[in-house]
Design an enzyme around this catalytic site. Structure first.
Site, mmCIF file in Angstrom:
data_model
loop_
_atom_site.group_PDB
_atom_site.id
_atom_site.type_symbol
_atom_site.label_atom_id
_atom_site.label_comp_id
_atom_site.label_asym_id
_atom_site.label_seq_id
_atom_site.Cartn_x
_atom_site.Cartn_y
_atom_site.Cartn_z
ATOM 1 C CG ASN A 99 -2.080 -1.002 1.042
ATOM 2 O OD1 ASN A 99 -2.129 -1.750 0.066
ATOM 3 N ND2 ASN A 99 -2.982 -1.037 1.986
ATOM 4 N NE ARG A 237 -5.903 -9.713 1.031
ATOM 5 C CZ ARG A 237 -6.097 -8.396 0.973
ATOM 6 N NH1 ARG A 237 -6.504 -7.746 2.053
ATOM 7 N NH2 ARG A 237 -5.865 -7.735 -0.142
#
Length: 369
Positions: A99, A237
Site C-alpha cells: 500500500n 488471501r
C-alpha cells in the site's frame, strides 16, 4: 487602479493557497490522504511548520528495521497514547512495502530535507533505503513484509509481491535515486549508494522477466504475487488465488517500457500487451443500485458503448475473469459472491487502457533506434 487591484488580488489568493497548504486556517492538508500530503503538496509546503510536525510523526513511526507500517495517517496529530504505541512497536516485525508504505515516507522525507536540512530526516531516509536493500531477495524480488511475519495465515507475505504495485513502487524509487532525480538531490546520495540502487533495480527487472507467465511458448502477464523460490504464480488471501493479473501487470509493463529496450524487455512488453488486447471485456459497465435492504450495491449492466474493462484476476486454466468470496471458491460473475466482497474489492479495472494508449508511441521509438 484596476491593475493595482488585480495585482493585490492575485497576491492575496496565492498567499491564501500557500497558507492553507502550510497548515493555516482550516489545515486543509488534514483532509487529504497521507500519500497526497507526502508527495503532492506545493514544493514550498515541505519547508513549513506543518511539514515539520508531520516529519516528527514520520520519524517516530519508523520501525527499527528501517521501514514503516502501512495505512497510518502520519499527517494527523498523534495523541500521547498513539505516540507510546509507535514507540512500543518499533522493534516489532511488520515494516512493509504494501500500500505504498516505506517508499511514501521516504519520498516525504526527501522533500522536507530539501527545505530543512535536519540530519535526522536524511538519516531516516538512508535507514529506509538500507531496509529496501536488505529486504530484496537474491533473485531480485521483494516480499510484501520484512522481516517476515510468522504464522500460517501470513505466509503469503513472503511471496514476491506485485500486488498493489508494491515491488514496482520500490523499483521506481530506486530508479529515481540512481538516475539523479532532482527530488533526491539535496540528500547528496553518494555514487556507491547510487550504484547499489542501480544493481538492485537491475536484479528486480530480471525477477520480473523470470516471473512473467508463459503459456504455450507465449509471454502473457503476471500474477499479483509469485512464489519466492519457484517463481510460480502464488495465492495470497483466500479470495486472491493464483491468476493472471489484469491490474498489477499494467504497472509492471509501464516500468519495463521506461527502461532501455533489450530483446528480453521488448518480448515481455509485446507479450503482455497482446494479452491485454485479447482479454478486454466490452459491452458492459459498472453501476450502483440500491438493493432491497437500502444498501448501495455494485452491479454489472450491458452497455455496447461502454469503455472496455478488464478483470482484476483471470483464471490460469480458462483465461476468464473470476470472482471470489472469502471461502476461496471461484465464481463466474460478480453477482454470485457476497455483498461484502462484491462491494469491498476492485474486481474490474480500467488500468490497461492507459497502457494500450501509450504502447504505440513506445513501438514508434523502437523503430527509430
Amino acid at each position: 487602479m484596476k491593475s493595482l487591484f488585480l495585482t493585490s488580488l492575485i497576491a492575496f489568493l496565492s498567499f491564501s493557497t500557500l497558507q492553507a497548504q502550510e497548515g493555516g486556517p482550516g489545515d486543509s492538508y488534514l483532509n487529504m490522504s497521507w500519500r497526497e500530503v507526502a508527495t503532492g503538496m506545493h514544493s514550498e509546503w515541505y519547508g513549513s511548520e506543518a511539514a515539520k510536525r508531520v516529519a516528527e510523526n514520520v520519524l517516530l513511526s519508523q520501525r527499527d528495521a528501517g521501514g514503516w507500517a502501512k495505512n497510518e495517517p502520519l499527517h494527523h496529530s498523534f495523541s500521547e497514547a498513539e505516540k507510546a504505541a509507535f514507540l512500543n512497536s518499533k522493534s516489532e516485525p511488520g515494516a512493509t512495502i504494501d500500500n505504498g508504505a516505506t517508499t511514501t515516507e521516504m519520498k516525504f522525507l526527501a522533500r522536507v530535507y530539501a527545505h530543512i536540512q535536519d540530519e535526522r530526516y536524511r538519516e531516516a531516509f538512508e535507514k529506509g533505503l538500507n531496509y529496501i536493500f536488505e529486504a530484496q531477495y537474491e533473485n531480485g524480488g521483494w516480499p510484501q513484509f520484512f522481516p517476515f511475519r510468522q504464522g500460517k495465515t501470513n505466509a503469503y507475505s513472503a511471496h514476491i509481491t506485485y500486488n498493489d504495485d508494491a515491488m514496482v513502487n520500490v523499483m521506481r524509487l530506486l530508479k529515481d535515486i540512481y538516475s539523479e532525480n532532482e527530488t533526491y538531490a539535496a540528500l547528496a546520495i553518494d555514487s556507491e549508494t547510487k550504484a547499489k540502487a542501480k544493481e538492485a533495480f537491475d536484479r528486480g527487472i530480471n525477477c520480473i522477466l523470470k516471473t512473467q507467465i508463459v503459456v504455450d511458448g507465449k509471454r502473457t502477464v503476471w500474477c499479483a504475487q509469485h512464489d519466492e523460490n519457484t517463481f510460480a504464480p502464488a495465492k495470497a488471501r483466500k479470495y486472491e488465488l493464483e491468476s493472471f493479473s489484469g491490474a498489477e501487470s499494467v504497472s509492471i509493463v509501464l516500468l519495463l517500457m521506461s527502461i532501455d529496450p533489450t530483446p528480453e524487455v521488448i518480448a515481455a512488453v509485446r507479450g503482455a500487451v497482446a494479452w491485454f488486447e485479447q482479454h478486454k471485456i466490452e459491452g458492459i459497465k459498472l453501476e450502483r443500485e440500491t438493493d432491497s435492504e437500502g444498501r448501495r450495491n455494485l452491479i454489472v449492466v450491458e452497455d455496447q458503448n461502454a469503455s472496455p474493462l478488464w478483470g482484476r484476476f483471470y483464471d490460469l486454466e480458462t483465461g476468464k475473469p473470476y470472482f471470489c468470496d472469502r471461502d476461496g471458491i471461484k465464481k463466474n460473475t460478480l453477482a454470485e459472491i457476497g455483498y461484502e466482497r462484491r462491494n469491498g474489492y476492485a474486481w474490474y479495472t480500467e488500468k490497461p487502457a492507459t497502457l494500450l494508449k501509450k504502447y504505440p508511441d513506445w513501438e514508434k521509438k523502437l523503430s527509430k533506434k
